[in-house]
Write a protein that holds these residues in place. Structure first.
Motif, PDB file in Angstrom:
ATOM      1  N   HIS A 102      10.506   0.396   7.374  1.00 30.18           N
ATOM      2  CA  HIS A 102       9.278  -0.171   7.931  1.00 30.18           C
ATOM      3  C   HIS A 102       8.033   0.412   7.273  1.00 30.18           C
ATOM      4  N   LEU A 103       7.056  -0.452   7.086  1.00 31.32           N
ATOM      5  CA  LEU A 103       5.728  -0.084   6.621  1.00 31.32           C
ATOM      6  C   LEU A 103       4.785  -0.453   7.763  1.00 31.32           C
ATOM      7  N   VAL A 104       4.035   0.528   8.280  1.00 32.98           N
ATOM      8  CA  VAL A 104       3.231   0.320   9.486  1.00 32.98           C
ATOM      9  C   VAL A 104       1.759   0.588   9.192  1.00 32.98           C
ATOM     10  N   CYS A 105       0.909  -0.367   9.573  1.00 31.91           N
ATOM     11  CA  CYS A 105      -0.538  -0.190   9.447  1.00 31.91           C
ATOM     12  C   CYS A 105      -1.065   0.465  10.729  1.00 31.91           C
ATOM     13  N   VAL A 106      -1.754   1.589  10.578  1.00 27.52           N
ATOM     14  CA  VAL A 106      -2.275   2.302  11.746  1.00 27.52           C
ATOM     15  C   VAL A 106      -3.518   1.638  12.346  1.00 27.52           C
ATOM     16  N   LYS A 107      -4.145   0.753  11.599  1.00 22.72           N
ATOM     17  CA  LYS A 107      -5.344   0.089  12.126  1.00 22.72           C
ATOM     18  C   LYS A 107      -5.032  -1.238  12.794  1.00 22.72           C
ATOM     19  N   THR A 108      -4.088  -2.000  12.232  1.00 18.26           N
ATOM     20  CA  THR A 108      -3.790  -3.327  12.785  1.00 18.26           C
ATOM     21  C   THR A 108      -2.472  -3.358  13.544  1.00 18.26           C
ATOM     22  N   ASN A 109      -1.683  -2.285  13.459  1.00 18.23           N
ATOM     23  CA  ASN A 109      -0.331  -2.208  14.033  1.00 18.23           C
ATOM     24  C   ASN A 109       0.642  -3.202  13.418  1.00 18.23           C
ATOM     25  N   ARG A 110       0.290  -3.762  12.277  1.00 14.86           N
ATOM     26  CA  ARG A 110       1.189  -4.683  11.580  1.00 14.86           C
ATOM     27  C   ARG A 110       2.391  -3.887  11.061  1.00 14.86           C
ATOM     28  N   VAL A 111       3.579  -4.473  11.194  1.00 15.17           N
ATOM     29  CA  VAL A 111       4.808  -3.838  10.723  1.00 15.17           C
ATOM     30  C   VAL A 111       5.471  -4.768   9.715  1.00 15.17           C
ATOM     31  N   ILE A 112       5.773  -4.235   8.554  1.00 15.10           N
ATOM     32  CA  ILE A 112       6.480  -4.999   7.521  1.00 15.10           C
ATOM     33  C   ILE A 112       7.833  -4.339   7.322  1.00 15.10           C
ATOM     34  N   GLU A 113       8.881  -5.131   7.372  1.00 15.28           N
ATOM     35  CA  GLU A 113      10.216  -4.625   7.088  1.00 15.28           C
ATOM     36  C   GLU A 113      10.501  -4.795   5.603  1.00 15.28           C
ATOM     37  N   PHE A 114      11.174  -3.802   5.016  1.00 18.60           N
ATOM     38  CA  PHE A 114      11.562  -3.923   3.619  1.00 18.60           C
ATOM     39  C   PHE A 114      12.921  -3.273   3.411  1.00 18.60           C
ATOM     40  N   LYS A 115      13.591  -3.698   2.365  1.00 18.62           N
ATOM     41  CA  LYS A 115      14.901  -3.148   2.023  1.00 18.62           C
ATOM     42  C   LYS A 115      14.783  -2.400   0.708  1.00 18.62           C
ATOM     43  N   ASN A 116      15.500  -1.279   0.638  1.00 22.30           N
ATOM     44  CA  ASN A 116      15.537  -0.512  -0.595  1.00 22.30           C
ATOM     45  C   ASN A 116      16.818   0.310  -0.575  1.00 22.30           C
ATOM     46  N   ASP A 117      17.789  -0.088  -1.378  1.00 18.99           N
ATOM     47  CA  ASP A 117      19.084   0.585  -1.399  1.00 18.99           C
ATOM     48  C   ASP A 117      18.992   2.014  -1.919  1.00 18.99           C
ATOM     49  N   GLN A 118      17.978   2.326  -2.729  1.00 16.83           N
ATOM     50  CA  GLN A 118      17.838   3.680  -3.269  1.00 16.83           C
ATOM     51  C   GLN A 118      17.588   4.700  -2.160  1.00 16.83           C
ATOM     52  N   GLY A 143       0.523   3.757   6.962  1.00 12.97           N
ATOM     53  CA  GLY A 143      -0.612   3.574   6.071  1.00 12.97           C
ATOM     54  C   GLY A 143      -1.629   2.622   6.654  1.00 12.97           C
ATOM     55  N   VAL A 144      -2.486   2.120   5.792  1.00 11.20           N
ATOM     56  CA  VAL A 144      -3.504   1.147   6.196  1.00 11.20           C
ATOM     57  C   VAL A 144      -3.338  -0.069   5.300  1.00 11.20           C
ATOM     58  N   SER A 145      -3.116  -1.210   5.921  1.00 13.10           N
ATOM     59  CA  SER A 145      -2.922  -2.465   5.198  1.00 13.10           C
ATOM     60  C   SER A 145      -4.236  -2.942   4.594  1.00 13.10           C
ATOM     61  N   PRO A 146      -4.171  -3.920   3.677  1.00 15.79           N
ATOM     62  CA  PRO A 146      -5.417  -4.478   3.137  1.00 15.79           C
ATOM     63  C   PRO A 146      -6.327  -5.015   4.243  1.00 15.79           C
ATOM     64  N   GLU A 147      -5.732  -5.650   5.261  1.00 11.05           N
ATOM     65  CA  GLU A 147      -6.547  -6.160   6.384  1.00 11.05           C
ATOM     66  C   GLU A 147      -7.208  -5.003   7.125  1.00 11.05           C
ATOM     67  N   GLY A 148      -6.472  -3.924   7.338  1.00  7.91           N
ATOM     68  CA  GLY A 148      -7.002  -2.754   8.019  1.00  7.91           C
ATOM     69  C   GLY A 148      -8.100  -2.069   7.224  1.00  7.91           C
ATOM     70  N   GLN A 149      -7.960  -2.091   5.892  1.00 11.35           N
ATOM     71  CA  GLN A 149      -8.970  -1.478   5.033  1.00 11.35           C
ATOM     72  C   GLN A 149     -10.277  -2.270   5.065  1.00 11.35           C
ATOM     73  N   ARG A 150     -10.178  -3.566   5.299  1.00 14.10           N
ATOM     74  CA  ARG A 150     -11.380  -4.405   5.335  1.00 14.10           C
ATOM     75  C   ARG A 150     -12.074  -4.361   6.701  1.00 14.10           C
ATOM     76  N   SER A 151     -11.329  -3.985   7.738  1.00 14.18           N
ATOM     77  CA  SER A 151     -11.918  -4.002   9.085  1.00 14.18           C
ATOM     78  C   SER A 151     -12.791  -2.783   9.306  1.00 14.18           C
ATOM     79  N   ILE A 152     -13.704  -2.932  10.245  1.00 10.93           N
ATOM     80  CA  ILE A 152     -14.608  -1.840  10.616  1.00 10.93           C
ATOM     81  C   ILE A 152     -13.948  -1.073  11.764  1.00 10.93           C
ATOM     82  N   PHE A 153     -14.066   0.236  11.743  1.00  7.32           N
ATOM     83  CA  PHE A 153     -13.468   1.071  12.778  1.00  7.32           C
ATOM     84  C   PHE A 153     -13.972   0.605  14.075  1.00  7.32           C
TER      85      PHE A 153
END
Length: 153
Positions: A102-118, A143-153
């Motif tokens: 999982h990749l999680v944005c701390v500003k938007t709470n968006r969660v992206i699932e990804f696969k990586n066998d390594q 981390g902070v997603s592109p949407e989160g980086q564009r938003s104002i605190f």
């Protein structure tokens, strides 16, 4: 922790519960069915599950939900995830081919699932070095997603 079939049936849950001296309740079956029918990539906290079941007319207390999701996570039926700081989320535990991270944005709470066998390969090497057997490997990148980086605190 046990390995989980592609779909964990109420019968297999009942057999496992019986082997541990517990019984299958209608509430446990409703909770299992809810997780099995979630769209791919959706995760629920105990509170989210409580609200969802309440809107569906199910009368299951929040304390019963907490106990049940914890028990199902210990049994390996659910995968417990720490996606945000405030509470744990759960998803149905899938066999290895569906293993993901999982990749999680701390500003938007968006969660992206990804696969990586390594990641799994590295975790097995580290576990082998110390004599461990890998039951699960979860990488959560905060981390902070592109949407989160564009938003104002």
């Amino acid at each position: 922790m046990t390995s989980v079939e592609t779909t964990y049936s109420p019968e297999s849950l009942k057999a496992e519960l019986n082997s541990k001296g517990c019984r299958m309740t209608p509430q446990r079956e409703v909770i299992l069915n809810t997780f099995q029918t979630l769209p791919e990539g959706e995760h629920l906290s105990a509170e989210d599950l409580y609200e969802r079941l309440k809107t569906q007319g199910e009368n299951i207390s929040l304390s019963t939900i907490y106990r049940t999701v914890k028990m199902m996570a210990r049994m390996g039926i659910l995968r417990e995830l720490e996606l945000t700081e405030d509470h744990k989320h759960y998803e149905i535990n899938q066999p290895r081919p569906h293993h993901h991270h999982h990749l999680v944005c701390v500003k938007t709470n968006r969660v992206i699932e990804f696969k990586n066998d390594q990641i799994l390969t590295i975790s097995k090497k580290v576990a082998d070095k110390y004599g461990f057997s890998v039951l699960d490997c979860q990488l959560t990148i905060i981390g902070v997603s592109p949407e989160g980086q564009r938003s104002i605190f």
